[in-house]
Motif scaffolding. Structure first.
Motif, PDB file in Angstrom:
ATOM      1  N   ALA A   1      -2.495   6.220   0.145  1.00  0.00           N
ATOM      2  CA  ALA A   1      -2.861   5.729   1.479  1.00  0.00           C
ATOM      3  C   ALA A   1      -1.706   5.913   2.454  1.00  0.00           C
TER       4      ALA A   1
ATOM      5  N   PRO B   1      -7.537   6.551  -0.969  1.00  0.00           N
ATOM      6  CA  PRO B   1      -7.307   5.393  -0.086  1.00  0.00           C
ATOM      7  C   PRO B   1      -6.933   4.114  -0.825  1.00  0.00           C
ATOM      8  N   PHE B   2      -7.180   4.092  -2.128  1.00  0.00           N
ATOM      9  CA  PHE B   2      -6.969   2.831  -2.848  1.00  0.00           C
ATOM     10  C   PHE B   2      -5.655   2.789  -3.611  1.00  0.00           C
TER      11      PHE B   2
ATOM     12  N   VAL C   1     -16.128   8.726   1.034  1.00  0.00           N
ATOM     13  CA  VAL C   1     -15.355   7.591   0.523  1.00  0.00           C
ATOM     14  C   VAL C   1     -13.915   7.667   1.014  1.00  0.00           C
ATOM     15  N   MET C   2     -13.356   8.870   0.956  1.00  0.00           N
ATOM     16  CA  MET C   2     -11.969   9.023   1.383  1.00  0.00           C
ATOM     17  C   MET C   2     -11.818   8.667   2.860  1.00  0.00           C
TER      18      MET C   2
ATOM     19  N   ARG D   1     -10.576   2.344   6.734  1.00  0.00           N
ATOM     20  CA  ARG D   1     -10.514   0.915   6.427  1.00  0.00           C
ATOM     21  C   ARG D   1      -9.057   0.434   6.372  1.00  0.00           C
ATOM     22  N   VAL D   2      -8.212   1.127   5.585  1.00  0.00           N
ATOM     23  CA  VAL D   2      -6.833   0.644   5.492  1.00  0.00           C
ATOM     24  C   VAL D   2      -6.132   0.734   6.838  1.00  0.00           C
TER      25      VAL D   2
ATOM     26  N   GLY E   1     -12.498   5.049   3.464  1.00  0.00           N
ATOM     27  CA  GLY E   1     -11.432   4.267   2.833  1.00  0.00           C
ATOM     28  C   GLY E   1     -10.161   4.303   3.662  1.00  0.00           C
TER      29      GLY E   1
ATOM     30  N   ARG F   1       0.814  -1.214   0.000  1.00  0.00           N
ATOM     31  CA  ARG F   1       0.000   0.000   0.000  1.00  0.00           C
ATOM     32  C   ARG F   1       0.844   1.258   0.000  1.00  0.00           C
TER      33      ARG F   1
END
Ligand code: HEM
Ligand code: SF4
Ligand code: SF4
Lengths: 487, 234
Positions: free
Chosen positions: B197, B192-193, B19-20, B26-27, B23, A69
């Protein structure tokens, strides 16, 4: 651009199944340093299987997830890798090397990768990629210097370590390492140099006689003394190649009178598992633990050896009882401590040449032992200089990660892996380079020879042996000598 | 046009910002959960906290790191990040929007500072892009996203600067503003994807590496069993 003298063709030959007849034939080739026990076909599938099994029973996943990541591809790490600096081949940039394995992980072990693979049908592991990893992960010396310059914190040492572990599970591992380990775990001698116990006893008696001659002191290597403070595990090759280091260590113990012992059940600190397989790592660490407990020793004492020290220090707690594990110390810590306490006296007039200290990666990279040997050396060496950079940022000798044991790739080690180190030594102008590590010593000796540098490589305790001053009470008069037998 | 702008400022902004945030959360949670799982299985539960903290802080104050590897690039990167983070968060016009929308506000950067930071961000983003394209090592490593991110990040900064400082016609203004908002929202959604990130994960790199080195005990047997290799010679 490689100055490496191993051609691609030769490399190819290095990866062949050891059991096939045509392979038996090829074993007579000059360069062939991997073993491969299985059918060469089908390697990608077996690689993925091994990868999956290892992920299931290890903690690598969290790091891999993190690294895929954050990797910024900024290439700062290129400026620190001594291999890349010597070859200039972009395939030697640490981030490229790591990406080899990270891309397999991303494609085959993450949801996103699997979906993308389904849709595009590409990017799966091929035999060429397995081959590239096998080459690349043994070009890296796992020195972990690049980790310090990576702003994303990617630990290439960890990835190389894991990559080699997976490869070893499909039969790709340096022959030199596997053969030694086989002797250590399954052979009659139980150690990597295949030294039988009687030969060990002979060697030690011989060394004691020598020391009596030179120092007029009875310096013993106590064997199998139960309840000793320290149970000693040097790199076993020291008994054959670095006797001076062992003599220095024995001399220090004689001067202080502390109890230490070497076990005849097991006396090898070397742990090639650190270089190619966690399973081996675990088995060897357990042998050290068993022997120390058999002798009811209080501490595990590792000799002058970087990887042996790190593998015991870091992994003994992991495999043998967590916080209840036996404490592990390196001999330099002991010697420094007794010197600080005033129990060890060193003559400042013996060593007059220019001395420099080489930090073994496994000892210095994470800031474990850096100042102690320096304080000792400065105390009795008149002319001490530093190599730059040093300490946590020290440059690898070029033979790290077990590559030093692979004699077939000596040209690669001394011309490529060790080039930056060689320049460093030359620049410092030192005449004695102190390297408290069996691996580093072997590599550096070959390095100064091949690169034609006028410099002697020695262990810390080699110099201490020369400079140690014994109490008069320990001295043996000439007529006592005849009876001054060792036990 | 007004309706488009309204839509971009309203629902689309809330969606992309959400979403940001989710996201990134989430990570972050996945990362920490993974580390916790690993820690639970570790054979040795002591962690070298001093080392981890020292190594992490080094990168928060990268002064003594800058000149070691690729100094020019590193300086560009640091100056780029300063503008990149400060300007969007501390711009007066942005804070006003927050105040009118949800009623919270905070101190803003003086306009000249914000303007100069915007310009520096643009310049350094270009420098990073050019540096990457012409560096033999970087360009060898780079994926598509590594080239696209600096360019994508340029968009809101350039359009924002145009809207704030140049006298353009009303319709040009509206189009530019729309691009400004949409590009920022695209960034929010992608952030985030992709490798960006890192803005939330980086502080944990050293910690995560150290946890990964803490192997579980007794895996020899387990791996052998899984791979059907029990009793096989070394
Ligand atoms: C809050 C914390 C952040 C930290 C600590 C941070 C740190 C870093 C680091 C260490 C690198 C890689 C190395 C380098 O270029 O020197 C990097 C690269 C980058 N960061 Fe950040 N970052 C942060 C936030 C962000 C944000 C919010 C964005 C964008 C929205 C961003 C965009 C980028 C880009 C595009 C690069 C790659 C530059 C290039 O090499 O082309 N960063 N960041
Ligand atoms: S320094 Fe780190 S992020 Fe940058 S290229 Fe190397 S491994 Fe990748
Ligand atoms: S661990 Fe050492 S040899 Fe391996 S890539 Fe990093 S700097 Fe190079």
């Amino acid at each position: 651009m490689r100055t490496n003298q191993i051609s691609a063709e030769q490399r190819e030959k290095a990866f062949v199944s050891a059991r096939k007849p045509e392979v038996m034939e090829k074993q007579k080739l000059d360069v062939r340093y991997h073993v491969e026990d299985f059918d060469v076909n089908d390697r990608p599938r077996r690689f993925l299987e091994a990868f999956a099994a290892i992920l299931k029973h290890s903690n690598y996943r969290v790091a891999l997830d993190h690294f895929i990541r954050v990797s910024a591809k900024c290439s700062r790490c290129a400026t620190t890798c001594q291999v890349y600096q010597a070859t200039g081949d972009p395939k030697d940039i640490p981030c490229y090397r790591s990406e080899l394995l990270l891309s397999v992980y991303r494609r085959h072990f993450t949801m996103g990768g699997m979906l993308r693979g389904r849709v595009a049908g590409t990017g799966h592991l091929t035999d060429e990629k397995v081959q590239e990893m096998a080459d690349s992960f043994y070009d890296c010396t796992a020195c972990r210097r690049c980790n310090h310059e990576c702003p994303s914190g990617i630990d290439h040492g960890l990835i190389t370590h894991l990559g080699r572990y997976i490869l070893s599970e499909i039969g790709i591992a340096p022959r030199a390492l596997v053969v030694s380990t086989r002797e250590q775990l399954e052979g009659a001698s139980g150690n990597t140099s295949a030294i039988p116990v009687p030969a060990l006893i002979d060697t030690l008696e011989f060394l004691s006689e020598d020391m009596l001659e030179e120092k007029h002191v009875n310096i013993a290597f106590p064997l199998d003394v139960e309840g000793s403070e320290f149970v000693f595990f040097p790199a076993v090759s020291d008994f054959l190649m670095e006797a001076e280091t062992l003599m220095g260590i024995a001399a220090v113990f004689t001067a202080t009178g502390d109890s230490w012992t070497t076990g005849t059940g097991y006396f090898d600190g070397i742990n090639y598992g650190l270089f190619y397989s966690d399973r081996i790592l675990e088995r060897v660490v357990k042998k050290i633990d068993n022997e120390t407990r058999r002798l009811k020793g209080k501490k595990v004492l590792i000799g002058e050896c970087g990887h042996a020290s790190r593998s015991a220090k870091q992994f003994l707690p992991i495999y043998c009882g967590g916080d209840k594990a036996l404490p592990v110390i390196n001999i330099m810590e002991y010697t420094h401590k007794v010197w600080k306490e005033g129990r060890l006296k060193l003559d400042p007039n013996v060593i007059t040449e220019k001395v420099a200290y080489h930090d073994p990666c496994n000892i210095a990279r994470q800031g474990w032992i850096i100042d102690k040997p320096r304080e000792l050396l400065k105390a009795f060496c008149k002319d001490y200089v530093e190599l730059t950079p040093n300490g946590e940022d020290a440059v690898c000798c070029g033979g790290g990660g077990g590559t030093v044991s692979i004699d077939e790739i000596r040209p690669y080690r001394t011309m490529v892996g060790g080039k930056v180190k060689a320049d460093q030594i030359r620049e410092s102008g030192c005449k004695i380079l102190v390297a408290p590590c069996a691996n580093c010593k072997k590599q550096l000796k070959e390095l100064v020879e091949d690169q034609k540098i006028d410099c002697e490589v020695a262990g810390l305790h080699d110099l201490i042996y020369k400079a140690i001053i014994f109490d008069d009470s320990l001295k043996v008069s000439p007529d006592e000598k005849q009876t001054g037998e060792e036990e | 046009m007004d309706a488009w702008l309204e839509f971009a400022r309203g629902p689309l902004f809330r969606l992309s910002f959400g979403v940001m945030m989710l996201g990134l959360l989430r990570v972050l949670l996945l990362d920490l959960y993974g580390a916790w799982e690993a820690y639970r299985r570790a054979g040795d539960k002591t962690l070298p906290w001093g080392y981890i903290i020292r190594r992490t802080l080094v990168w928060f104050f990268p002064i003594n790191k800058v000149f070691k590897g690729r100094p020019f690039y590193s300086i560009c990167s640091i100056l780029f990040h300063i503008g990149l983070i400060l300007v969007p968060v501390l711009l007066f016009a942005h804070i006003q929007l927050w105040e009118s929308g949800v009623g919270i506000s905070w101190p803003a950067l003086p306009k000249p500072v914000a303007d100069w930071l915007t310009i520096s961000t643009i310049v350094f983003a270009l420098a990073l892009f050019i540096g990457r394209s012409f560096s033999r090592t970087s360009s060898f490593l780079s994926r598509k996203q590594d080239y696209l991110w600096p360019l994508l990040l340029l968009l809101p900064f350039v359009t924002g600067y145009v809207c704030a400082n140049m006298s353009v016609g009303a319709s040009t203004y509206q189009v530019t503003m729309l691009i400004h908002i949409l590009s920022a929202e695209l960034i929010f959604v992608l952030l985030p994807f992709t490798k960006i990130a890192h803005c939330i994960l980086l502080p944990f790199s050293q910690f995560v590496s150290c946890v990964a080195w803490r192997f579980p005990a007794d895996t020899d047997d387990a791996v052998c069993t899984t791979l059907n290799k029990k009793g096989a010679p070394v």
